[in-house]
Scaffold this active site. Structure first.
Site, PDB file in Angstrom:
ATOM      1  N   GLY A  49       0.825  -1.234   0.024  1.00 28.89           N
ATOM      2  CA  GLY A  49      -0.079  -0.070  -0.186  1.00 28.89           C
ATOM      3  C   GLY A  49       0.883   1.186  -0.039  1.00 28.89           C
ATOM      4  N   GLN A  54       2.856   9.926   1.484  1.00 23.58           N
ATOM      5  CA  GLN A  54       4.004   9.376   1.592  1.00 23.58           C
ATOM      6  C   GLN A  54       5.007   9.909   0.112  1.00 23.58           C
ATOM      7  OE1 GLN A  54       2.374   5.272   2.324  1.00 23.58           O
ATOM      8  NE2 GLN A  54       4.429   5.325   3.211  1.00 23.58           N
ATOM      9  N   CYS A 101       6.800   0.386   7.223  1.00 26.09           N
ATOM     10  CA  CYS A 101       6.415   1.452   6.403  1.00 26.09           C
ATOM     11  C   CYS A 101       7.492   2.034   5.463  1.00 26.09           C
ATOM     12  CB  CYS A 101       5.836   2.374   7.652  1.00 26.09           C
ATOM     13  SG  CYS A 101       5.237   3.984   6.779  1.00 26.09           S
ATOM     14  N   LEU A 102       7.198   2.559   4.207  1.00 26.57           N
ATOM     15  CA  LEU A 102       8.368   2.790   3.552  1.00 26.57           C
ATOM     16  C   LEU A 102       8.637   4.441   3.913  1.00 26.57           C
ATOM     17  CD1 LEU A 102       6.829   2.132  -0.072  1.00 26.57           C
ATOM     18  CD2 LEU A 102       8.465   0.784   1.154  1.00 26.57           C
ATOM     19  N   HIS A 143      -3.518   1.090   7.868  1.00 30.42           N
ATOM     20  CA  HIS A 143      -2.369   1.637   8.011  1.00 30.42           C
ATOM     21  C   HIS A 143      -2.283   2.836   6.917  1.00 30.42           C
ATOM     22  CE1 HIS A 143       2.303   1.206   7.813  1.00 30.42           C
ATOM     23  NE2 HIS A 143       1.852   1.923   6.777  1.00 30.42           N
ATOM     24  N   GLU A 144      -2.780   2.639   5.566  1.00 25.60           N
ATOM     25  CA  GLU A 144      -2.766   3.605   4.824  1.00 25.60           C
ATOM     26  C   GLU A 144      -3.663   4.737   5.054  1.00 25.60           C
ATOM     27  OE1 GLU A 144      -0.479   3.380   2.556  1.00 25.60           O
ATOM     28  OE2 GLU A 144       0.042   1.250   3.161  1.00 25.60           O
ATOM     29  N   HIS A 147      -2.341   7.255   7.500  1.00 21.45           N
ATOM     30  CA  HIS A 147      -1.332   8.322   6.641  1.00 21.45           C
ATOM     31  C   HIS A 147      -2.175   9.547   6.326  1.00 21.45           C
ATOM     32  CE1 HIS A 147       2.518   6.368   6.326  1.00 21.45           C
ATOM     33  NE2 HIS A 147       2.047   4.984   6.007  1.00 21.45           N
TER      34      HIS A 147
HETATM   35 ZN   LIG Z   1       2.935   3.313   5.661  1.00 22.58          ZN
END
Ligand SMILES: [Zn+2]
Length: 180
Positions: A49, A54, A101-102, A143-144, A147
């Site tokens: 995702g 991000q 997480c990126l 999670h997404e 953000h």
């Molecule tokens: Zn993330």
């Protein structure tokens, strides 16, 4: 298509609540390109995702795709676009699971998440859809969507002591799971 630069924690965009995507914006070629670029960026970094903040775009937009080969997931999730998503818990049950997480590179941590939820969102053409998700799929959506409100999974961890570098995760956690 382009691979976009990923914002890491410390960059204010990661901690800023994103603004809703306007209906007219969906017809914009640049918006559609952003969706395609986010998809490409998610594949490049092998994420399941990616949320627009991000990639330095403070918009309520995320992409998700869980390949059938992903051992964490019970179900395969084809590529999907979440525009202005709204989550509703289906009950109060939560479960613990590992996340990375990126925007928080090289780390993994255990996070409690709702087990079942309903998602209401628009697709990339602006068509409303609604679905129910559970397990790992529900976790990725939470999670997404976090953000989009400026939250990262670290904020949701019940116990920071599970925080682990990926190398150590592979050496100890994954190994222990395989053996048990
Ligand atoms: Zn993330």
């Amino acid at each position: 298509m382009s691979i976009l630069k990923v914002a890491r924690i410390g960059h204010p965009v990661v901690r800023t609540a994103a603004r809703a995507v306007a209906k007219e914006a969906l017809r914009d070629r640049l918006f559609q390109k952003l969706v395609d670029d986010m998809r490409e960026t998610m594949y490049e970094y092998e994420g399941v995702g990616l949320a627009a903040p991000q990639v330095h775009e403070s918009l309520r937009l995320a992409v998700v795709e869980v390949p059938g080969s992903d051992e964490r997931s019970e179900t395969e999730v084809p590529f999907m676009v979440l525009v202005n998503p709204v989550l509703t818990p289906l009950d109060e049950e939560r479960e613990q699971g590992w996340e990375g997480c990126l925007s928080v590179p090289d780390l993994r941590g255990v996070v409690p998440r709702l087990k079942r939820l309903r998602l209401d969102a628009l697709d990339r053409q602006g068509k409303p859809y609604s679905l129910e998700a559970s397990g790992f799929f529900a976790r990725v959506i939470q999670h997404e969507c976090d953000h989009l409100d400026g939250h990262v999974y670290l904020d949701r961890m019940g116990d920071m002591r599970s925080l682990t570098f990926i190398k150590e995760f592979e050496d100890h956690v994954r190994k222990d799971e395989d053996e048990s």
